[in-house]
Write a protein that holds these residues in place. Structure first.
Motif, PDB file in Angstrom:
ATOM      1  N   GLY A  13      36.700 103.605  69.549  1.00 27.16           N
ATOM      2  CA  GLY A  13      35.678 102.814  70.242  1.00 27.16           C
ATOM      3  C   GLY A  13      34.723 102.128  69.280  1.00 27.16           C
ATOM      4  N   ASP A  14      34.365 102.810  68.196  1.00 26.16           N
ATOM      5  CA  ASP A  14      33.473 102.214  67.197  1.00 26.16           C
ATOM      6  C   ASP A  14      34.153 101.060  66.473  1.00 26.16           C
ATOM      7  OD1 ASP A  14      31.601 104.087  67.918  1.00 26.16           O
ATOM      8  OD2 ASP A  14      31.828 105.310  66.101  1.00 26.16           O
ATOM      9  N   ILE A  15      35.417 101.231  66.170  1.00 26.03           N
ATOM     10  CA  ILE A  15      36.173 100.178  65.487  1.00 26.03           C
ATOM     11  C   ILE A  15      36.278  98.950  66.389  1.00 26.03           C
ATOM     12  CG2 ILE A  15      38.440  99.553  64.560  1.00 26.03           C
ATOM     13  CD1 ILE A  15      38.699 102.573  63.791  1.00 26.03           C
ATOM     14  N   ILE A  16      36.597  99.195  67.650  1.00 22.81           N
ATOM     15  CA  ILE A  16      36.717  98.094  68.603  1.00 22.81           C
ATOM     16  C   ILE A  16      35.375  97.396  68.785  1.00 22.81           C
ATOM     17  CG2 ILE A  16      37.169  97.538  71.031  1.00 22.81           C
ATOM     18  CD1 ILE A  16      39.317  99.785  70.935  1.00 22.81           C
ATOM     19  N   SER A  17      34.299  98.170  68.900  1.00 24.92           N
ATOM     20  CA  SER A  17      32.961  97.576  69.058  1.00 24.92           C
ATOM     21  C   SER A  17      32.612  96.667  67.892  1.00 24.92           C
ATOM     22  CB  SER A  17      31.903  98.668  69.193  1.00 24.92           C
ATOM     23  OG  SER A  17      32.062  99.350  70.407  1.00 24.92           O
ATOM     24  N   GLY A  18      32.947  97.106  66.682  1.00 23.32           N
ATOM     25  CA  GLY A  18      32.682  96.276  65.507  1.00 23.32           C
ATOM     26  C   GLY A  18      33.462  94.981  65.539  1.00 23.32           C
ATOM     27  N   ARG A  19      34.707  95.073  65.977  1.00 16.93           N
ATOM     28  CA  ARG A  19      35.550  93.873  66.061  1.00 16.93           C
ATOM     29  C   ARG A  19      35.010  92.890  67.101  1.00 16.93           C
ATOM     30  NH1 ARG A  19      40.558  92.732  63.593  1.00 16.93           N
ATOM     31  NH2 ARG A  19      41.226  90.768  64.463  1.00 16.93           N
ATOM     32  N   ILE A  20      34.618  93.418  68.247  1.00 11.32           N
ATOM     33  CA  ILE A  20      34.080  92.580  69.319  1.00 11.32           C
ATOM     34  C   ILE A  20      32.771  91.931  68.877  1.00 11.32           C
ATOM     35  CG2 ILE A  20      33.149  92.573  71.662  1.00 11.32           C
ATOM     36  CD1 ILE A  20      35.120  94.878  72.260  1.00 11.32           C
ATOM     37  N   ALA A  21      31.924  92.680  68.198  1.00 18.50           N
ATOM     38  CA  ALA A  21      30.652  92.130  67.722  1.00 18.50           C
ATOM     39  C   ALA A  21      30.898  90.922  66.824  1.00 18.50           C
ATOM     40  CB  ALA A  21      29.855  93.199  66.976  1.00 18.50           C
ATOM     41  N   GLY A  22      31.957  90.987  66.010  1.00 20.39           N
ATOM     42  CA  GLY A  22      32.310  89.852  65.158  1.00 20.39           C
ATOM     43  C   GLY A  22      32.697  88.635  65.970  1.00 20.39           C
ATOM     44  N   TRP A  23      33.343  88.843  67.092  1.00 22.59           N
ATOM     45  CA  TRP A  23      33.720  87.720  67.950  1.00 22.59           C
ATOM     46  C   TRP A  23      32.490  87.089  68.588  1.00 22.59           C
ATOM     47  CZ3 TRP A  23      38.245  90.573  70.791  1.00 22.59           C
ATOM     48  CH2 TRP A  23      39.351  90.640  69.937  1.00 22.59           C
ATOM     49  N   PHE A  24      31.477  87.898  68.920  1.00 21.95           N
ATOM     50  CA  PHE A  24      30.244  87.361  69.496  1.00 21.95           C
ATOM     51  C   PHE A  24      29.463  86.543  68.469  1.00 21.95           C
ATOM     52  CE2 PHE A  24      30.684  90.532  72.940  1.00 21.95           C
ATOM     53  CZ  PHE A  24      30.401  89.712  74.020  1.00 21.95           C
ATOM     54  N   ASP A  25      29.610  86.910  67.213  1.00 21.09           N
ATOM     55  CA  ASP A  25      28.893  86.217  66.136  1.00 21.09           C
ATOM     56  C   ASP A  25      29.740  85.105  65.542  1.00 21.09           C
ATOM     57  OD1 ASP A  25      26.821  88.029  66.537  1.00 21.09           O
ATOM     58  OD2 ASP A  25      27.629  89.436  65.057  1.00 21.09           O
ATOM     59  N   SER A  26      30.348  84.291  66.394  1.00 22.29           N
ATOM     60  CA  SER A  26      31.226  83.228  65.910  1.00 22.29           C
ATOM     61  C   SER A  26      30.426  82.155  65.179  1.00 22.29           C
ATOM     62  CB  SER A  26      32.011  82.608  67.072  1.00 22.29           C
ATOM     63  OG  SER A  26      31.128  81.970  67.964  1.00 22.29           O
ATOM     64  N   PRO A  27      31.035  81.530  64.169  1.00 16.20           N
ATOM     65  CA  PRO A  27      30.346  80.488  63.431  1.00 16.20           C
ATOM     66  C   PRO A  27      30.011  79.311  64.342  1.00 16.20           C
ATOM     67  CG  PRO A  27      32.607  80.785  62.618  1.00 16.20           C
ATOM     68  CD  PRO A  27      32.379  81.767  63.716  1.00 16.20           C
ATOM     69  N   GLY A  28      28.928  78.635  64.044  1.00 16.07           N
ATOM     70  CA  GLY A  28      28.520  77.478  64.827  1.00 16.07           C
ATOM     71  C   GLY A  28      27.710  77.842  66.050  1.00 16.07           C
ATOM     72  N   GLY A  29      27.500  79.134  66.292  1.00 16.38           N
ATOM     73  CA  GLY A  29      26.689  79.571  67.413  1.00 16.38           C
ATOM     74  C   GLY A  29      27.299  79.293  68.774  1.00 16.38           C
ATOM     75  N   GLU A  30      28.606  79.016  68.806  1.00 21.46           N
ATOM     76  CA  GLU A  30      29.257  78.754  70.083  1.00 21.46           C
ATOM     77  C   GLU A  30      29.406  80.050  70.871  1.00 21.46           C
ATOM     78  OE1 GLU A  30      32.907  76.603  69.880  1.00 21.46           O
ATOM     79  OE2 GLU A  30      32.182  75.339  68.251  1.00 21.46           O
ATOM     80  N   GLU A  31      29.288  79.931  72.184  1.00 21.24           N
ATOM     81  CA  GLU A  31      29.483  81.090  73.038  1.00 21.24           C
ATOM     82  C   GLU A  31      30.958  81.472  73.016  1.00 21.24           C
ATOM     83  OE1 GLU A  31      29.458  81.468  77.703  1.00 21.24           O
ATOM     84  OE2 GLU A  31      27.407  81.406  76.918  1.00 21.24           O
ATOM     85  N   PRO A  32      31.257  82.756  72.805  1.00 22.44           N
ATOM     86  CA  PRO A  32      32.665  83.168  72.768  1.00 22.44           C
ATOM     87  C   PRO A  32      33.316  82.978  74.132  1.00 22.44           C
ATOM     88  CG  PRO A  32      31.224  85.086  72.705  1.00 22.44           C
ATOM     89  CD  PRO A  32      30.343  83.874  72.630  1.00 22.44           C
ATOM     90  N   ARG A  33      34.609  82.745  74.103  1.00 24.58           N
ATOM     91  CA  ARG A  33      35.372  82.546  75.341  1.00 24.58           C
ATOM     92  C   ARG A  33      36.592  83.470  75.342  1.00 24.58           C
ATOM     93  NH1 ARG A  33      32.767  78.770  78.347  1.00 24.58           N
ATOM     94  NH2 ARG A  33      31.844  77.131  77.099  1.00 24.58           N
ATOM     95  N   ASP A  34      36.938  83.935  76.500  1.00 20.56           N
ATOM     96  CA  ASP A  34      38.179  84.684  76.693  1.00 20.56           C
ATOM     97  C   ASP A  34      38.241  85.985  75.889  1.00 20.56           C
ATOM     98  OD1 ASP A  34      40.530  84.827  78.112  1.00 20.56           O
ATOM     99  OD2 ASP A  34      41.714  83.822  76.573  1.00 20.56           O
ATOM    100  N   LEU A  35      37.093  86.629  75.681  1.00 21.28           N
ATOM    101  CA  LEU A  35      37.074  87.849  74.869  1.00 21.28           C
ATOM    102  C   LEU A  35      37.920  88.973  75.469  1.00 21.28           C
ATOM    103  CD1 LEU A  35      33.357  88.086  73.734  1.00 21.28           C
ATOM    104  CD2 LEU A  35      35.331  87.439  72.387  1.00 21.28           C
ATOM    105  N   TYR A  36      37.865  89.116  76.774  1.00 23.82           N
ATOM    106  CA  TYR A  36      38.624  90.185  77.418  1.00 23.82           C
ATOM    107  C   TYR A  36      40.104  90.055  77.096  1.00 23.82           C
ATOM    108  CZ  TYR A  36      40.848  93.069  80.933  1.00 23.82           C
ATOM    109  OH  TYR A  36      41.640  93.993  81.553  1.00 23.82           O
ATOM    110  N   HIS A  37      40.651  88.869  77.292  1.00 25.18           N
ATOM    111  CA  HIS A  37      42.081  88.661  77.061  1.00 25.18           C
ATOM    112  C   HIS A  37      42.437  88.772  75.579  1.00 25.18           C
ATOM    113  CE1 HIS A  37      42.868  87.810  81.211  1.00 25.18           C
ATOM    114  NE2 HIS A  37      41.814  87.011  81.222  1.00 25.18           N
ATOM    115  N   ARG A  38      41.550  88.329  74.709  1.00 24.64           N
ATOM    116  CA  ARG A  38      41.805  88.469  73.264  1.00 24.64           C
ATOM    117  C   ARG A  38      41.882  89.936  72.879  1.00 24.64           C
ATOM    118  NH1 ARG A  38      37.448  84.781  70.282  1.00 24.64           N
ATOM    119  NH2 ARG A  38      38.225  85.961  68.503  1.00 24.64           N
ATOM    120  N   LEU A  39      40.957  90.733  73.386  1.00 28.38           N
ATOM    121  CA  LEU A  39      40.944  92.153  73.049  1.00 28.38           C
ATOM    122  C   LEU A  39      42.164  92.870  73.615  1.00 28.38           C
ATOM    123  CD1 LEU A  39      39.552  94.601  71.809  1.00 28.38           C
ATOM    124  CD2 LEU A  39      38.351  94.896  73.971  1.00 28.38           C
ATOM    125  N   VAL A  40      42.474  92.611  74.874  1.00 29.31           N
ATOM    126  CA  VAL A  40      43.628  93.253  75.494  1.00 29.31           C
ATOM    127  C   VAL A  40      44.905  92.902  74.720  1.00 29.31           C
ATOM    128  CG1 VAL A  40      45.095  93.291  77.555  1.00 29.31           C
ATOM    129  CG2 VAL A  40      42.607  93.479  77.783  1.00 29.31           C
TER     130      VAL A  40
END
Length: 90
Positions: A13-40
């Motif tokens: 869970g900690d490893i996954i949380s770290g990975r997801i946090a990186g997706w939220f901090d995408s370059p350019g400040g764009e809102e992340p999209r499709d995170l659920y499907h990317r993670l699954v």
């Protein structure tokens, strides 16, 4: 089944949380999209591949290990473009 942990002892869970946090901090400040499907997809493909390997390529056994219907497993194999291989002992 106990809590899953990586080889270094960190809970999955900690490893996954770290990975997801990186997706939220995408370059350019764009809102992340499709995170659920990317993670699954990132978790599901190796899970299905490993179950198939452990089941010796037997889809019925792999589906049972995963708690899935065989047809659901077949769809996941197709969706993830998993190449089916016969494994020793299967």
């Amino acid at each position: 089944i106990g809590a899953a942990a990586a080889a270094d002892g960190a809970p999955l869970g900690d490893i996954i949380s770290g990975r997801i946090a990186g997706w939220f901090d995408s370059p350019g400040g764009e809102e992340p999209r499709d995170l659920y499907h990317r993670l699954v997809a990132e978790i599901e493909r190796p899970l299905v591949e490993l179950a198939l390997k452990r089941a010796g390529g037997n889809q019925v056994r792999a589906a049972r290990m995963l708690g899935l219907n065989r047809n659901t497993l077949r769809k996941k194999i197709t969706d993830h473009k998993i190449v089916l291989t016969k494994f020793p002992g299967g």
